[in-house]
Scaffold this motif. Structure first.
Motif, PDB file in Angstrom:
ATOM      1  N   TRP A  60       3.685   1.229   2.475  1.00 26.97           N
ATOM      2  CA  TRP A  60       2.067   1.001   2.483  1.00 26.97           C
ATOM      3  C   TRP A  60       1.284   2.192   3.044  1.00 26.97           C
ATOM      4  O   TRP A  60       0.651   2.725   2.332  1.00 26.97           O
ATOM      5  CB  TRP A  60       1.692  -0.138   3.293  1.00 26.97           C
ATOM      6  CG  TRP A  60       0.273  -0.423   3.323  1.00 26.97           C
ATOM      7  CD1 TRP A  60      -0.749   0.117   4.382  1.00 26.97           C
ATOM      8  CD2 TRP A  60      -0.801  -0.849   2.237  1.00 26.97           C
ATOM      9  NE1 TRP A  60      -1.706  -0.290   4.302  1.00 26.97           N
ATOM     10  CE2 TRP A  60      -1.936  -0.871   3.050  1.00 26.97           C
ATOM     11  CE3 TRP A  60      -0.401  -1.392   1.241  1.00 26.97           C
ATOM     12  CZ2 TRP A  60      -3.063  -1.270   2.296  1.00 26.97           C
ATOM     13  CZ3 TRP A  60      -1.563  -1.782   0.395  1.00 26.97           C
ATOM     14  CH2 TRP A  60      -2.801  -1.886   1.025  1.00 26.97           C
ATOM     15  N   LYS A  61       1.903   2.930   4.187  1.00 28.58           N
ATOM     16  CA  LYS A  61       1.246   4.075   4.759  1.00 28.58           C
ATOM     17  C   LYS A  61       1.511   5.231   3.885  1.00 28.58           C
ATOM     18  O   LYS A  61       0.812   6.127   4.137  1.00 28.58           O
ATOM     19  CB  LYS A  61       1.990   4.443   6.221  1.00 28.58           C
ATOM     20  CG  LYS A  61       1.311   3.109   7.108  1.00 28.58           C
ATOM     21  CD  LYS A  61      -0.076   3.254   7.186  1.00 28.58           C
ATOM     22  CE  LYS A  61      -0.705   4.351   8.229  1.00 28.58           C
ATOM     23  NZ  LYS A  61      -2.066   4.413   8.302  1.00 28.58           N
ATOM     24  N   ASN A  62       2.657   5.292   2.970  1.00 29.56           N
ATOM     25  CA  ASN A  62       2.909   6.510   2.243  1.00 29.56           C
ATOM     26  C   ASN A  62       2.662   6.315   0.880  1.00 29.56           C
ATOM     27  O   ASN A  62       2.984   6.979   0.038  1.00 29.56           O
ATOM     28  CB  ASN A  62       4.524   6.816   2.566  1.00 29.56           C
ATOM     29  CG  ASN A  62       4.646   7.050   3.856  1.00 29.56           C
ATOM     30  OD1 ASN A  62       4.053   8.072   4.357  1.00 29.56           O
ATOM     31  ND2 ASN A  62       5.877   6.615   4.409  1.00 29.56           N
ATOM     32  N   GLN A  63       1.578   5.558   0.485  1.00 34.08           N
ATOM     33  CA  GLN A  63       1.332   5.633  -0.951  1.00 34.08           C
ATOM     34  C   GLN A  63      -0.280   5.790  -0.892  1.00 34.08           C
ATOM     35  O   GLN A  63      -0.917   5.970  -0.036  1.00 34.08           O
ATOM     36  CB  GLN A  63       1.252   4.078  -1.578  1.00 34.08           C
ATOM     37  CG  GLN A  63       0.452   2.955  -0.564  1.00 34.08           C
ATOM     38  CD  GLN A  63      -0.990   2.970  -0.770  1.00 34.08           C
ATOM     39  OE1 GLN A  63      -1.292   3.308  -1.814  1.00 34.08           O
ATOM     40  NE2 GLN A  63      -1.464   2.612   0.181  1.00 34.08           N
ATOM     41  N   TYR A  64      -0.663   6.140  -2.265  1.00 35.28           N
ATOM     42  CA  TYR A  64      -2.317   7.052  -2.405  1.00 35.28           C
ATOM     43  C   TYR A  64      -3.006   6.072  -3.401  1.00 35.28           C
ATOM     44  O   TYR A  64      -3.424   6.494  -4.280  1.00 35.28           O
ATOM     45  CB  TYR A  64      -2.169   8.005  -2.872  1.00 35.28           C
ATOM     46  CG  TYR A  64      -1.193   9.324  -1.895  1.00 35.28           C
ATOM     47  CD1 TYR A  64      -1.899   9.615  -1.016  1.00 35.28           C
ATOM     48  CD2 TYR A  64       0.152   9.602  -2.177  1.00 35.28           C
ATOM     49  CE1 TYR A  64      -1.350  10.590  -0.106  1.00 35.28           C
ATOM     50  CE2 TYR A  64       0.625  10.433  -1.319  1.00 35.28           C
ATOM     51  CZ  TYR A  64      -0.130  11.140  -0.222  1.00 35.28           C
ATOM     52  OH  TYR A  64       0.481  12.027   0.600  1.00 35.28           O
ATOM     53  N   LEU A  65      -2.676   4.466  -3.335  1.00 34.11           N
ATOM     54  CA  LEU A  65      -3.569   3.804  -4.364  1.00 34.11           C
ATOM     55  C   LEU A  65      -4.602   3.184  -3.917  1.00 34.11           C
ATOM     56  O   LEU A  65      -5.473   2.812  -4.467  1.00 34.11           O
ATOM     57  CB  LEU A  65      -2.159   2.858  -4.932  1.00 34.11           C
ATOM     58  CG  LEU A  65      -1.081   3.561  -5.525  1.00 34.11           C
ATOM     59  CD1 LEU A  65      -0.002   2.378  -6.037  1.00 34.11           C
ATOM     60  CD2 LEU A  65      -1.765   4.285  -6.686  1.00 34.11           C
ATOM     61  N   ALA A  70      -6.903   7.665   1.399  1.00 32.15           N
ATOM     62  CA  ALA A  70      -5.810   7.891   0.494  1.00 32.15           C
ATOM     63  C   ALA A  70      -5.935   8.610  -0.641  1.00 32.15           C
ATOM     64  O   ALA A  70      -5.225   9.508  -0.945  1.00 32.15           O
ATOM     65  CB  ALA A  70      -5.017   6.733   0.578  1.00 32.15           C
ATOM     66  N   LYS A  71      -6.867   8.131  -1.510  1.00 32.12           N
ATOM     67  CA  LYS A  71      -7.131   8.755  -2.843  1.00 32.12           C
ATOM     68  C   LYS A  71      -7.736  10.133  -2.548  1.00 32.12           C
ATOM     69  O   LYS A  71      -7.260  11.025  -3.300  1.00 32.12           O
ATOM     70  CB  LYS A  71      -8.200   8.074  -3.568  1.00 32.12           C
ATOM     71  CG  LYS A  71      -7.472   6.746  -4.049  1.00 32.12           C
ATOM     72  CD  LYS A  71      -8.623   5.694  -4.956  1.00 32.12           C
ATOM     73  CE  LYS A  71      -7.982   4.425  -5.099  1.00 32.12           C
ATOM     74  NZ  LYS A  71      -9.007   3.746  -5.825  1.00 32.12           N
ATOM     75  N   GLN A  72      -8.547  10.290  -1.372  1.00 31.78           N
ATOM     76  CA  GLN A  72      -9.046  11.662  -1.093  1.00 31.78           C
ATOM     77  C   GLN A  72      -7.953  12.516  -0.597  1.00 31.78           C
ATOM     78  O   GLN A  72      -7.842  13.990  -1.163  1.00 31.78           O
ATOM     79  CB  GLN A  72     -10.105  11.677  -0.021  1.00 31.78           C
ATOM     80  CG  GLN A  72     -11.362  11.178  -0.380  1.00 31.78           C
ATOM     81  CD  GLN A  72     -12.196  10.763   0.521  1.00 31.78           C
ATOM     82  OE1 GLN A  72     -11.867  10.647   1.893  1.00 31.78           O
ATOM     83  NE2 GLN A  72     -13.671  10.812   0.287  1.00 31.78           N
ATOM     84  N   GLN A  73      -7.091  12.047   0.043  1.00 30.84           N
ATOM     85  CA  GLN A  73      -5.745  12.920   0.719  1.00 30.84           C
ATOM     86  C   GLN A  73      -5.132  13.266  -0.508  1.00 30.84           C
ATOM     87  O   GLN A  73      -4.433  14.694  -0.592  1.00 30.84           O
ATOM     88  CB  GLN A  73      -5.088  12.097   1.530  1.00 30.84           C
ATOM     89  CG  GLN A  73      -5.477  11.986   3.011  1.00 30.84           C
ATOM     90  CD  GLN A  73      -4.833  11.142   3.663  1.00 30.84           C
ATOM     91  OE1 GLN A  73      -4.057  10.329   3.425  1.00 30.84           O
ATOM     92  NE2 GLN A  73      -5.074  11.429   4.792  1.00 30.84           N
ATOM     93  N   GLU A  74      -4.870  12.431  -1.394  1.00 34.50           N
ATOM     94  CA  GLU A  74      -3.867  12.795  -2.845  1.00 34.50           C
ATOM     95  C   GLU A  74      -4.476  13.849  -3.600  1.00 34.50           C
ATOM     96  O   GLU A  74      -4.022  14.673  -4.078  1.00 34.50           O
ATOM     97  CB  GLU A  74      -3.743  11.615  -3.441  1.00 34.50           C
ATOM     98  CG  GLU A  74      -2.958  11.800  -4.798  1.00 34.50           C
ATOM     99  CD  GLU A  74      -2.662  10.466  -5.638  1.00 34.50           C
ATOM    100  OE1 GLU A  74      -1.527  10.509  -6.151  1.00 34.50           O
ATOM    101  OE2 GLU A  74      -3.692   9.738  -5.827  1.00 34.50           O
ATOM    102  N   TYR A  75      -5.974  13.771  -3.680  1.00 37.58           N
ATOM    103  CA  TYR A  75      -6.868  14.765  -4.381  1.00 37.58           C
ATOM    104  C   TYR A  75      -6.496  16.038  -3.970  1.00 37.58           C
ATOM    105  O   TYR A  75      -6.297  17.233  -4.545  1.00 37.58           O
ATOM    106  CB  TYR A  75      -8.121  14.378  -4.617  1.00 37.58           C
ATOM    107  CG  TYR A  75      -9.076  15.292  -5.060  1.00 37.58           C
ATOM    108  CD1 TYR A  75      -9.098  15.799  -6.600  1.00 37.58           C
ATOM    109  CD2 TYR A  75      -9.866  16.111  -4.447  1.00 37.58           C
ATOM    110  CE1 TYR A  75      -9.836  16.765  -7.100  1.00 37.58           C
ATOM    111  CE2 TYR A  75     -10.781  16.899  -4.957  1.00 37.58           C
ATOM    112  CZ  TYR A  75     -10.627  17.448  -6.274  1.00 37.58           C
ATOM    113  OH  TYR A  75     -11.516  18.531  -6.958  1.00 37.58           O
ATOM    114  N   ILE A  76      -6.569  16.107  -2.351  1.00 36.54           N
ATOM    115  CA  ILE A  76      -6.334  17.418  -1.729  1.00 36.54           C
ATOM    116  C   ILE A  76      -4.958  18.129  -1.839  1.00 36.54           C
ATOM    117  O   ILE A  76      -4.835  19.114  -2.103  1.00 36.54           O
ATOM    118  CB  ILE A  76      -6.840  17.153  -0.297  1.00 36.54           C
ATOM    119  CG1 ILE A  76      -8.390  16.940  -0.261  1.00 36.54           C
ATOM    120  CG2 ILE A  76      -6.718  18.463   0.581  1.00 36.54           C
ATOM    121  CD1 ILE A  76      -9.014  16.595   1.235  1.00 36.54           C
TER     122      ILE A  76
END
Length: 83
Positions: A60-65, A70-76
């Protein structure tokens, strides 16, 4: 937390419950469903479910969904070429 350390904590809980059982028996209190078999079953259940819960939490902590953060982190990460 390592698997060995987790087993030690669960063993500690089982031992504490065993101590409580002996204390209650010394007082003459007999509980039908609180015996060595139920303590062992509870300990085995913990040995099974606690690692499953920890793995689920890690996934759960290591997904970007899910969350906006989490979505902002994935974008960066994608923008910086790290992901």
């Amino acid at each position: 937390m390592t698997a060995d350390k987790l087993k030690q904590y669960i063993g500690f809980i089982g031992g504490a419950l065993g101590g409580i059982l002996l204390f209650l028996q010394a007082l003459g209190v007999e509980l039908a469903h609180f015996n060595n078999e139920s303590i062992n079953a509870f300990t085995e259940m913990l040995l099974t479910f606690v690692p499953l819960i920890l793995v689920g939490y890690g996934v759960w902590k290591n997904q970007y969904l899910v969350t906006k953060k989490a979505k902002q982190q994935e974008y960066i990460l994608k923008r910086n070429g790290v992901k």
